[in-house]
Design an enzyme around this catalytic site. Structure first.
Site, PDB file in Angstrom:
ATOM      1  N   GLU A  99      -2.492  -4.561  -7.353  1.00 37.81           N
ATOM      2  CA  GLU A  99      -3.602  -3.611  -7.197  1.00 37.81           C
ATOM      3  C   GLU A  99      -3.095  -2.166  -7.158  1.00 37.81           C
ATOM      4  OE1 GLU A  99      -5.688  -6.538  -3.906  1.00 37.81           O
ATOM      5  OE2 GLU A  99      -5.526  -4.421  -3.492  1.00 37.81           O
ATOM      6  N   CYS A 112      -2.301   5.121  -5.283  1.00 42.35           N
ATOM      7  CA  CYS A 112      -1.541   4.226  -4.420  1.00 42.35           C
ATOM      8  C   CYS A 112      -1.079   3.051  -5.269  1.00 42.35           C
ATOM      9  CB  CYS A 112      -2.455   3.769  -3.280  1.00 42.35           C
ATOM     10  SG  CYS A 112      -1.699   2.529  -2.231  1.00 42.35           S
ATOM     11  N   CYS A 119       4.624  -9.919  -0.525  1.00 42.48           N
ATOM     12  CA  CYS A 119       5.553  -9.215   0.355  1.00 42.48           C
ATOM     13  C   CYS A 119       6.224 -10.223   1.286  1.00 42.48           C
ATOM     14  CB  CYS A 119       4.771  -8.187   1.177  1.00 42.48           C
ATOM     15  SG  CYS A 119       5.819  -7.118   2.184  1.00 42.48           S
ATOM     16  N   CYS A 123       4.160  -8.656   8.243  1.00 41.09           N
ATOM     17  CA  CYS A 123       3.402  -7.909   9.272  1.00 41.09           C
ATOM     18  C   CYS A 123       2.092  -8.662   9.541  1.00 41.09           C
ATOM     19  CB  CYS A 123       3.097  -6.493   8.796  1.00 41.09           C
ATOM     20  SG  CYS A 123       4.581  -5.542   8.456  1.00 41.09           S
ATOM     21  N   CYS A 126      -1.411  -7.513   7.973  1.00 40.60           N
ATOM     22  CA  CYS A 126      -1.440  -7.086   6.565  1.00 40.60           C
ATOM     23  C   CYS A 126      -1.813  -8.224   5.624  1.00 40.60           C
ATOM     24  CB  CYS A 126      -0.082  -6.500   6.192  1.00 40.60           C
ATOM     25  SG  CYS A 126      -0.024  -5.915   4.494  1.00 40.60           S
ATOM     26  N   GLY A 166       3.482  -4.773  -1.219  1.00 41.02           N
ATOM     27  CA  GLY A 166       4.944  -4.875  -1.279  1.00 41.02           C
ATOM     28  C   GLY A 166       5.665  -3.874  -0.407  1.00 41.02           C
ATOM     29  N   SER A 198       6.283   4.517   1.428  1.00 40.57           N
ATOM     30  CA  SER A 198       5.946   3.971   2.740  1.00 40.57           C
ATOM     31  C   SER A 198       6.763   2.716   3.003  1.00 40.57           C
ATOM     32  CB  SER A 198       4.449   3.646   2.768  1.00 40.57           C
ATOM     33  OG  SER A 198       4.083   3.110   4.009  1.00 40.57           O
ATOM     34  N   SER A 221       5.841   2.978   8.636  1.00 41.05           N
ATOM     35  CA  SER A 221       4.792   2.199   9.302  1.00 41.05           C
ATOM     36  C   SER A 221       5.308   1.821  10.678  1.00 41.05           C
ATOM     37  CB  SER A 221       4.474   0.955   8.474  1.00 41.05           C
ATOM     38  OG  SER A 221       4.028   1.365   7.211  1.00 41.05           O
ATOM     39  N   ASN A 297      -7.654  -2.219   9.437  1.00 38.05           N
ATOM     40  CA  ASN A 297      -8.626  -2.895   8.575  1.00 38.05           C
ATOM     41  C   ASN A 297      -8.682  -4.353   8.966  1.00 38.05           C
ATOM     42  OD1 ASN A 297      -9.570  -1.071   6.442  1.00 38.05           O
ATOM     43  ND2 ASN A 297      -7.378  -0.850   6.061  1.00 38.05           N
ATOM     44  N   CYS A 339      -5.004  -2.210   1.042  1.00 37.45           N
ATOM     45  CA  CYS A 339      -4.028  -2.904   0.203  1.00 37.45           C
ATOM     46  C   CYS A 339      -4.044  -4.419   0.359  1.00 37.45           C
ATOM     47  CB  CYS A 339      -2.648  -2.325   0.442  1.00 37.45           C
ATOM     48  SG  CYS A 339      -1.629  -3.146   1.613  1.00 37.45           S
TER      49      CYS A 339
HETATM   50  N1  SAH Z   1       5.455  -2.182   2.951  1.00 40.53           N
HETATM   51  C1  SAH Z   1       5.160  -0.797   3.072  1.00 40.53           C
HETATM   52  C2  SAH Z   1       4.036  -0.306   2.184  1.00 40.53           C
HETATM   53  C3  SAH Z   1       2.833  -1.173   2.003  1.00 40.53           C
HETATM   54  S1  SAH Z   1       1.702  -1.313   3.337  1.00 40.53           S
HETATM   55  C4  SAH Z   1       4.897  -0.434   4.518  1.00 40.53           C
HETATM   56  O1  SAH Z   1       4.926  -1.325   5.357  1.00 40.53           O
HETATM   57  O2  SAH Z   1       4.732   0.737   4.819  1.00 40.53           O
HETATM   58  C5  SAH Z   1       0.874   0.228   3.364  1.00 40.53           C
HETATM   59  C6  SAH Z   1       0.385   0.649   4.718  1.00 40.53           C
HETATM   60  O3  SAH Z   1      -0.796  -0.072   5.104  1.00 40.53           O
HETATM   61  C7  SAH Z   1       1.388   0.417   5.829  1.00 40.53           C
HETATM   62  O4  SAH Z   1       1.398   1.489   6.721  1.00 40.53           O
HETATM   63  C8  SAH Z   1       0.830  -0.831   6.483  1.00 40.53           C
HETATM   64  O5  SAH Z   1       1.350  -1.009   7.759  1.00 40.53           O
HETATM   65  C9  SAH Z   1      -0.654  -0.539   6.414  1.00 40.53           C
HETATM   66  N2  SAH Z   1      -1.515  -1.694   6.606  1.00 40.53           N
HETATM   67  C10 SAH Z   1      -1.365  -2.946   6.156  1.00 40.53           C
HETATM   68  N3  SAH Z   1      -2.374  -3.723   6.570  1.00 40.53           N
HETATM   69  C11 SAH Z   1      -3.197  -2.946   7.280  1.00 40.53           C
HETATM   70  C12 SAH Z   1      -4.434  -3.170   7.972  1.00 40.53           C
HETATM   71  N4  SAH Z   1      -5.001  -4.390   8.020  1.00 40.53           N
HETATM   72  N5  SAH Z   1      -4.994  -2.119   8.591  1.00 40.53           N
HETATM   73  C13 SAH Z   1      -4.432  -0.898   8.550  1.00 40.53           C
HETATM   74  N6  SAH Z   1      -3.284  -0.619   7.933  1.00 40.53           N
HETATM   75  C14 SAH Z   1      -2.663  -1.647   7.297  1.00 40.53           C
END
Ligand code: SAH
Length: 348
Positions: A99, A112, A119, A123, A126, A166, A198, A221, A297, A339
């Site tokens: 995406e 973006c 990934c 996390c 995510c 990713g 990021s 993050s 989110n 994302c």
């Molecule tokens: N892997 C990288 C980039 C992709 S995630 C990273 O971890 O930074 C992009 C951003 O979205 C990161 O800050 C991640 O922590 C955040 N993110 C992922 N899922 C989320 C959610 N459900 N709500 C808010 N932020 C989220």
């Protein structure tokens, strides 16, 4: 770096200009041809060698037999009715999906991009990580997200954030290849100062990147103010803990002069107390940084939530402590722009 290949042919869009020059020389061609081809690929952005009209038919045939021009197919394009956000779901040459999101700001359009299919980082909040990791994107596939979005939307993209699906530092070489090509004066010529990367915190790679002094903005993050909370939601914290991470960020700033941006998804009952804010202010003391608060989110698999009030309250805790914290504007809420969410709907 090993060459990227598609069905036994070299992925020409993944080659930097010096790499393309070497390839052309190895084929017995003149070096200057590489610049012409690079221009067709990255400025005129043609999809076939047959369009390269300043090359002989013989050379075009030769290129066709050795190289492949990768492409992305737009499976879905969602346009927000509330702001001008556009979201694309792309199919890759091997049937995988990724995406990208185009966001409109006062200063221009920002894109973006994804850097991997899925990934490995795990996390807990995510959506990109839930179905696991499939493969790294090649430089061409990161670039093509830009080329397709510009072509389809007719909008010029002024900045890029590596914040899609990713972990960019887990695909380090290909991300560097992408940086090299997208910033090439003979190609798109985008300043790397207009790119943010990021990361969830792969400390050794942050240190490697710092040494290159590319001008890229580092977004980290963070999402927690101590090891207990962070390890509870981000397994990467068990490999590189929060103190090692902040120390690497301090060194990144010292090395590059670029202010760090910390992402902090506010999750009710997990990381949103005044005590968390106080801990954060101690943790980040002395570091030139900015904190971007994000309302978490919702994803189907978890009951994490945040309210507008809880995010505002946490922001006030931080600003009262003298910290620089803003709340990220939510764009594309009506099209599920966060994302990983669209790909998941599609692949299940
Ligand atoms: N892997 C990288 C980039 C992709 S995630 C990273 O971890 O930074 C992009 C951003 O979205 C990161 O800050 C991640 O922590 C955040 N993110 C992922 N899922 C989320 C959610 N459900 N709500 C808010 N932020 C989220």
């Amino acid at each position: 770096m090993p060459k990227c290949e598609i069905d036994g042919k070299t992925d020409i869009l993944s080659l930097t200009l010096p790499e393309l020059e070497q390839e052309l020389e190895a084929l017995g061609e003149k070096r200057f041809r590489a610049k012409q081809i690079f221009d067709w690929l990255h400025v005129k952005r043609v999809s076939g060698f047959d369009k390269m009209s300043n090359l002989s038919a013989q050379l075009r045939d030769k290129l066709q037999s050795v190289f492949c021009i990768n492409s992305l197919f737009i499976v879905k394009r969602l346009a927000s009715h509330t702001d001008n956000t556009l979201k694309y779901l792309y199919r890759l040459y091997d049937g995988n999906h990724i995406e990208s999101v185009v966001m409109e700001y006062n200063h221009g359009n920002s894109l973006c991009v994804s850097t991997q299919v899925g990934c490995k980082m795990g996390c807990s909040f995510c959506a990109s990580t839930i179905a696991g990791f499939k493969r790294n994107l090649m430089p061409s596939e990161i670039l093509l997200q830009l080329y397709e979005a510009e072509r389809d939307s007719g909008r010029k993209i002024g900045s890029i954030v590596l914040m899609g699906i990713g972990e960019p530092l887990d695909n380090y070489d290909n991300v560097l290849g992408f940086f090299n090509i997208v910033s090439s004066p003979e190609g798109t010529n985008m300043s790397l100062r207009h790119i943010s990367l990021s990361t969830c915190g792969l400390v050794p790679k942050i240190r490697e990147l710092a040494k290159l002094k590319l001008g890229v903005t580092l977004s980290v993050s963070l999402h927690a103010s101590n090891n207990d909370v962070r390890s509870g939601i981000m397994p990467v914290n068990n490999r590189f803990d929060i103190y090692e991470l902040v120390s690497a960020c301090k060194d990144y700033f010292a090395e590059t002069g670029r202010r760090i941006s910390f992402e902090y998804a506010v999750i009710c009952g997990v990381n949103d107390t005044r005590a968390c804010a106080e801990e954060l202010s101690v943790l980040l003391r002395g570091l030139m940084c900015h904190i971007n608060l994000i309302p978490v989110n919702k994803i189907a698999e978890r009951d994490y939530s945040s309210t507008r009030d809880s995010v505002r309250r946490f922001q006030k805790y931080l600003t009262d402590l003298g910290m620089n914290a803003t709340i990220r504007r939510t764009l594309g809420a009506d099209i599920n722009a966060a994302c990983g969410q669209l790909r998941r709907e599609y692949e299940i």
